[in-house]
Design a protein around this motif. Structure first.
Motif, mmCIF file in Angstrom:
data_model
loop_
_atom_site.group_PDB
_atom_site.id
_atom_site.type_symbol
_atom_site.label_atom_id
_atom_site.label_comp_id
_atom_site.label_asym_id
_atom_site.label_seq_id
_atom_site.Cartn_x
_atom_site.Cartn_y
_atom_site.Cartn_z
ATOM 1 N N UNK A 98 35.530 63.773 33.411
ATOM 2 C CA UNK A 98 35.324 65.397 33.342
ATOM 3 C C UNK A 98 36.691 66.138 33.424
ATOM 4 N N UNK A 99 37.651 65.893 34.631
ATOM 5 C CA UNK A 99 39.674 66.723 34.678
ATOM 6 C C UNK A 99 39.986 66.929 33.893
ATOM 7 N N UNK A 172 30.081 60.048 27.660
ATOM 8 C CA UNK A 172 30.474 61.193 28.199
ATOM 9 C C UNK A 172 29.456 60.677 29.542
ATOM 10 N N UNK A 173 30.120 61.156 30.735
ATOM 11 C CA UNK A 173 29.759 60.611 32.131
ATOM 12 C C UNK A 173 28.946 62.214 32.159
ATOM 13 N N UNK A 174 27.707 61.809 33.055
ATOM 14 C CA UNK A 174 26.732 62.807 33.576
ATOM 15 C C UNK A 174 26.083 62.567 34.479
ATOM 16 N N UNK A 175 25.190 63.849 35.124
ATOM 17 C CA UNK A 175 25.261 63.692 36.947
ATOM 18 C C UNK A 175 24.030 64.592 37.029
ATOM 19 N N UNK A 206 23.317 59.997 40.510
ATOM 20 C CA UNK A 206 23.438 59.482 39.697
ATOM 21 C C UNK A 206 23.822 59.828 38.849
ATOM 22 N N UNK A 207 24.556 58.538 38.713
ATOM 23 C CA UNK A 207 25.923 59.030 37.513
ATOM 24 C C UNK A 207 26.047 58.303 36.648
ATOM 25 N N UNK A 208 25.586 58.818 35.306
ATOM 26 C CA UNK A 208 25.116 57.844 34.332
ATOM 27 C C UNK A 208 26.342 57.935 32.946
ATOM 28 N N UNK A 209 26.778 57.175 32.505
ATOM 29 C CA UNK A 209 27.254 56.839 30.960
ATOM 30 C C UNK A 209 25.942 56.660 30.432
ATOM 31 N N UNK A 229 21.858 57.156 24.375
ATOM 32 C CA UNK A 229 21.724 55.880 25.467
ATOM 33 C C UNK A 229 22.216 55.996 26.664
ATOM 34 N N UNK A 230 21.484 55.896 27.395
ATOM 35 C CA UNK A 230 22.087 56.153 28.677
ATOM 36 C C UNK A 230 22.127 55.454 29.990
ATOM 37 N N UNK A 231 23.164 55.322 30.753
ATOM 38 C CA UNK A 231 23.164 53.880 32.133
ATOM 39 C C UNK A 231 22.894 54.734 32.752
ATOM 40 N N UNK A 232 22.710 54.381 33.678
ATOM 41 C CA UNK A 232 22.604 55.018 34.918
ATOM 42 C C UNK A 232 23.152 54.302 36.549
#
Length: 242
Positions: A98-99, A172-175, A206-209, A229-232
């Motif tokens: 994210x940075x 992208x990463x999601x939280x 949970x951190x999601x890709x 499509x997300x994997x956490x």
């Protein structure tokens, strides 16, 4: 517990930095054209000077908060890879990503080409995160964590690799977060207020890709652009680091 306060304050500062990036990007005007070199140079100078001030102030603040009360030692490392069921390491990956992403957006605003701005954004992320690790390496309370550096590199690498390969972020990463029962057992460690829990309670994180399906060769199909499509990764049952 200095280690815990360090984790909390580090993440809080990073959240504030990301919020500033978002606010800055949202209020920015349209990018200057390539021919408008004067505007580009002026904006770039503002970003570099402002960024330098923020960096120096952050490092000075971190030293006052975390390091000044502990003895300075020779540079050393320590292995914390087994702590928190690797949730801390996954957090490093997402934070560095994210940075880098928001750093690129700021440099795009200056008028730099997207690819060059991506390198600058990745550099900002690497500098910020590595500086903290170096401080740790000289502190008797902590140590240089190779695992943290590898995680930081993975997050920055995922961002930069996509920019160089596709010129866009297809993954992208999601939280996400849900409240758990564990903070009541150790509120000083896992958080008392809701804000503290969001940052300190790994049990609820949970951190999601997340990968955008349409961007992987399905642009001409009827697959909606919002479909991902997300994997956490998450873990529970933790009231101590180990």
């Amino acid at each position: 517990m200095p280690f815990l306060s360090k984790i909390f304050s580090t993440r809080l500062v990073i959240i504030v930095v990301l919020f500033c990036f978002q606010t800055f990007n949202s209020s920015a005007q349209v990018n200057p054209t390539e021919s408008d070199s004067a505007t580009t140079n002026k904006r770039l100078n503002k970003v570099l000077i402002g960024g330098s001030v923020v960096y120096v102030a952050s490092m000075a603040g971190f030293y006052e908060l975390w390091y000044k009360d502990f003895e300075t030692t020779t540079f050393h490392s320590f292995n914390d890879n087994s702590e928190w069921l690797q949730m801390d390491k996954i957090g490093h990956v997402g934070t560095s990503y994210q940075l880098s992403k928001w750093g690129q957006r700021v440099f795009i605003w200056t008028g730099l080409p997207d690819r060059k701005a991506a390198w600058y954004g990745a550099g900002v992320s690497t500098l910020f995160q590595t500086s903290i690790e170096v401080f740790d390496g000289f502190s008797s309370e902590w140590g240089f964590s190779v695992g943290d550096v590898l995680s930081n590199t993975a997050g920055t690498g995922l961002f930069l690799g996509q920019e160089l390969l596709w010129e866009e972020q297809r993954m992208t990463f999601k939280y996400s977060f849900h409240n758990t029962k564990y903070p009541k057992y150790r509120p000083s460690l896992l958080g008392q207020s809701q804000v503290e829990k969001l940052i300190k309670d790994y049990n609820g994180q949970t951190i999601w890709l997340s990968a955008n399906i349409k961007s992987f060769g399905f642009e001409e199909t009827k697959i909606p652009e919002w479909l991902n499509l997300s994997v956490g990764y998450g873990a529970e049952g933790m009231i101590t680091a180990k």
